[in-house]
Write a protein that holds these residues in place. Sequence first.
Motif, PDB file in Angstrom:
ATOM      1  N   ILE A 154       0.812  -1.226   0.000  1.00 24.77           N
ATOM      2  CA  ILE A 154       0.000   0.000   0.000  1.00 24.77           C
ATOM      3  C   ILE A 154       0.845   1.277   0.000  1.00 24.77           C
ATOM      4  O   ILE A 154       0.354   2.320  -0.397  1.00 24.77           O
ATOM      5  N   GLY A 155       2.102   1.191   0.402  1.00 28.68           N
ATOM      6  CA  GLY A 155       2.932   2.393   0.462  1.00 28.68           C
ATOM      7  C   GLY A 155       4.133   2.346  -0.461  1.00 28.68           C
ATOM      8  O   GLY A 155       4.261   3.158  -1.372  1.00 28.68           O
TER       9      GLY A 155
ATOM     10  N   PRO B 242       3.390   1.721  -4.637  1.00 29.91           N
ATOM     11  CA  PRO B 242       2.940   2.893  -5.393  1.00 29.91           C
ATOM     12  C   PRO B 242       3.972   4.018  -5.426  1.00 29.91           C
ATOM     13  O   PRO B 242       4.143   4.667  -6.458  1.00 29.91           O
ATOM     14  N   ALA B 243       4.685   4.213  -4.305  1.00 25.70           N
ATOM     15  CA  ALA B 243       5.684   5.285  -4.271  1.00 25.70           C
ATOM     16  C   ALA B 243       6.818   5.000  -5.259  1.00 25.70           C
ATOM     17  O   ALA B 243       7.274   5.905  -5.972  1.00 25.70           O
TER      18      ALA B 243
ATOM     19  N   VAL C 224       5.597   5.687  -8.765  1.00 25.31           N
ATOM     20  CA  VAL C 224       5.525   7.133  -9.041  1.00 25.31           C
ATOM     21  C   VAL C 224       6.942   7.664  -9.315  1.00 25.31           C
ATOM     22  O   VAL C 224       7.158   8.415 -10.273  1.00 25.31           O
TER      23      VAL C 224
ATOM     24  N   ARG D 284     -11.022  -2.802   7.597  1.00 23.13           N
ATOM     25  CA  ARG D 284      -9.772  -2.895   6.852  1.00 23.13           C
ATOM     26  C   ARG D 284      -9.241  -4.316   6.738  1.00 23.13           C
ATOM     27  O   ARG D 284      -8.177  -4.535   6.171  1.00 23.13           O
TER      28      ARG D 284
ATOM     29  N   GLY E 272      -2.319  10.633 -10.631  1.00 20.60           N
ATOM     30  CA  GLY E 272      -1.076   9.901 -10.447  1.00 20.60           C
ATOM     31  C   GLY E 272      -0.714   9.667  -8.987  1.00 20.60           C
ATOM     32  O   GLY E 272       0.024   8.742  -8.679  1.00 20.60           O
ATOM     33  N   LEU E 273      -1.226  10.524  -8.096  1.00 20.60           N
ATOM     34  CA  LEU E 273      -0.896  10.351  -6.676  1.00 20.60           C
ATOM     35  C   LEU E 273      -2.049   9.759  -5.863  1.00 20.60           C
ATOM     36  O   LEU E 273      -1.829   8.902  -5.012  1.00 20.60           O
TER      37      LEU E 273
ATOM     38  N   PRO F  75      -2.844   5.636  -6.816  1.00 24.50           N
ATOM     39  CA  PRO F  75      -1.985   4.595  -6.212  1.00 24.50           C
ATOM     40  C   PRO F  75      -1.925   4.623  -4.688  1.00 24.50           C
ATOM     41  O   PRO F  75      -1.726   3.608  -4.062  1.00 24.50           O
ATOM     42  N   PHE F  76      -2.122   5.823  -4.094  1.00 27.23           N
ATOM     43  CA  PHE F  76      -1.968   5.918  -2.640  1.00 27.23           C
ATOM     44  C   PHE F  76      -3.294   5.897  -1.885  1.00 27.23           C
ATOM     45  O   PHE F  76      -3.315   6.167  -0.689  1.00 27.23           O
TER      46      PHE F  76
ATOM     47  N   ARG G 254      -5.177   3.568  -0.856  1.00 25.44           N
ATOM     48  CA  ARG G 254      -5.250   2.583   0.235  1.00 25.44           C
ATOM     49  C   ARG G 254      -4.454   3.047   1.457  1.00 25.44           C
ATOM     50  O   ARG G 254      -4.880   2.878   2.591  1.00 25.44           O
ATOM     51  N   LEU G 255      -3.308   3.653   1.184  1.00 23.93           N
ATOM     52  CA  LEU G 255      -2.473   4.173   2.271  1.00 23.93           C
ATOM     53  C   LEU G 255      -3.221   5.295   3.011  1.00 23.93           C
ATOM     54  O   LEU G 255      -3.235   5.341   4.244  1.00 23.93           O
TER      55      LEU G 255
ATOM     56  N   THR H 173      -6.281   3.879   4.885  1.00 20.68           N
ATOM     57  CA  THR H 173      -5.840   3.081   6.038  1.00 20.68           C
ATOM     58  C   THR H 173      -5.458   4.027   7.173  1.00 20.68           C
ATOM     59  O   THR H 173      -5.798   3.793   8.330  1.00 20.68           O
TER      60      THR H 173
END
Lengths: 157, 399
Positions: free
Chosen positions: A109-110, A113-114, A117, B77, B335-336, B339-340, B342-343, B346
């Motif tokens: 989850i972290g 994706p980072a 990017v 979760r 783009g941000l 993907p993020f 879920r982070l 959470t």
Amino acid sequence: MKASSWKRSLAASLPVAAPGLLLAAIPFRLFPVCPVPHGAAPMRCYWSGSVLEGFGAAFFLVGVMLFFARSSDMRRGMCAAAVLLAVTAGMVPTHLVGLCASPAMPCRIGTFPAVMVALALIVMGSLFVIFYLGYIDARERRSHEAAHDIPNRQEQS
Amino acid sequence: MKPLTTFQIAKNNLRRRPARSAGLCMAVAVSAFAMFGGALLSQGVGRGVESMSNRLGADILVVPHGYDKQFQAALLRGEPSTFYLKGDLVDKLRFFPGVERAAPQLFLATLNASCCTMPVQVIAYDPEADFVVKPWVSANAVPTPAGDEVVVGHMVGGETGTEISLFGRKFRIAARLDRTGMGFDTSVFMTMGSAKKLLRTAKNAAVKYEPGSVSSIMLAVAPGLNIKDVANAILREYAIDYDLEIVVSRSMISDIAKKLGGLSLLSRALAALSWICAAAALFIFFFLMLDERRREFGLFRILGAKRGKLAGIVLYESLLVSAAGGILGIAAALGLTAPFHRLITTALELPYLAIPAGSALVLGAGCLLSSVAVGPLSCLYSAIRIGSGDAYLTLRSGE
């Protein structure tokens, strides 16, 4: 070093070096991979993170080399190599080494994706440098040709 | 050479001052980013809450004392946890005044035993008594899993028909559920019978299980009765003997909805504030630019340009700046945020269900439109004022 040359070196270097540094910092500092339980063997994401940290350092070095490289062709070649390198780096967590199986884990989850990017930024940065240098070279060639045309016209008249 | 149209003049003006143009572009980009990113997140969380509200058919959830947070984390979760209540409570609650139906569930967390296997939440339910899991499992056209079968959540690894190993025993994956946006996406479902059998024969003894225990009991209150009154009555009767805690699902969902409301308000406020800031920046810039470029526009007028042409140049400049900024901001948000998500959710402890691509496209188009509009709207005053004075005097001004 002339101001314009210094600016061009920075414009060629920064789009690759900065996201490279970012990539190197992601797996263990900014978006850490899953923690290794005490006494247990590290999981796949740990090894992926180590490889990606190395890739990040390599991109940063490419960025530094882009700053000092003199020829535009050499810079363009290095950027093209950086694009291929970024594609390979993208395959590390997806195909080559992998990540933890559970989609709820921190690496999924972290970190993942980072990393994607950062790699996208490297690819975009490299492509920008390739096209930017092409544009600058073409402009300089045009102005050079134009400067040499003026005396010819005077001769004709 | 390209013809010197209004658009071309505006484009050249912007190219001549790259730093200034980039600054204005960034102001609009930040506004578009806040607008689109915030909308994507809050709508995704909204869908997640709605999905959860639709799926949670029980009025009261009975869990062991101190485990309400773990239970909510497992539901929201899919954070795996194991907890037990004495099993005889199920029958007592089934016949408790005001309770219409009672369905036990068993929550088991598999172990992070070796490299690369991660814990998942196993949820066992009683197909005969259940009224919570079964209806939406069936709504997905998924049959009740048989003895050695499990139904897996959308994000659990493994293909349908293949095997999954739980507590050292192999189960066939009978089906995969659709995405729910909550903890069920990372959970594995099996019948209570299979779970009890599994626990008796589990290879490793890491899961302590007292025969007959359950983890939670979901209750449906008879229509017309006050849910909180029934919950209080159960607490008075059994809280000490069974060391239990009660979660009223409506309160839980309303708590989550309150969080969503806060997030939604924050994202809207940020989007509105950044839009106003971008509009103000553009307004001030074009207002000041008019003074700075007074002689340039005076020259244009002397050369025969009409006021409309000059206004067109200014409007095109602002349109180009805001269009570029809008596209940049929306691309960055996509783009941000995507993907993020879920982070972020959470960290916010909220369920999230991504909005469909079509809706995201419509939302993106709307955000782009309002970002593009910010330029021409904010420089409208400057565009109207332009060329209002005498052309000759304007050209000589400042001498």
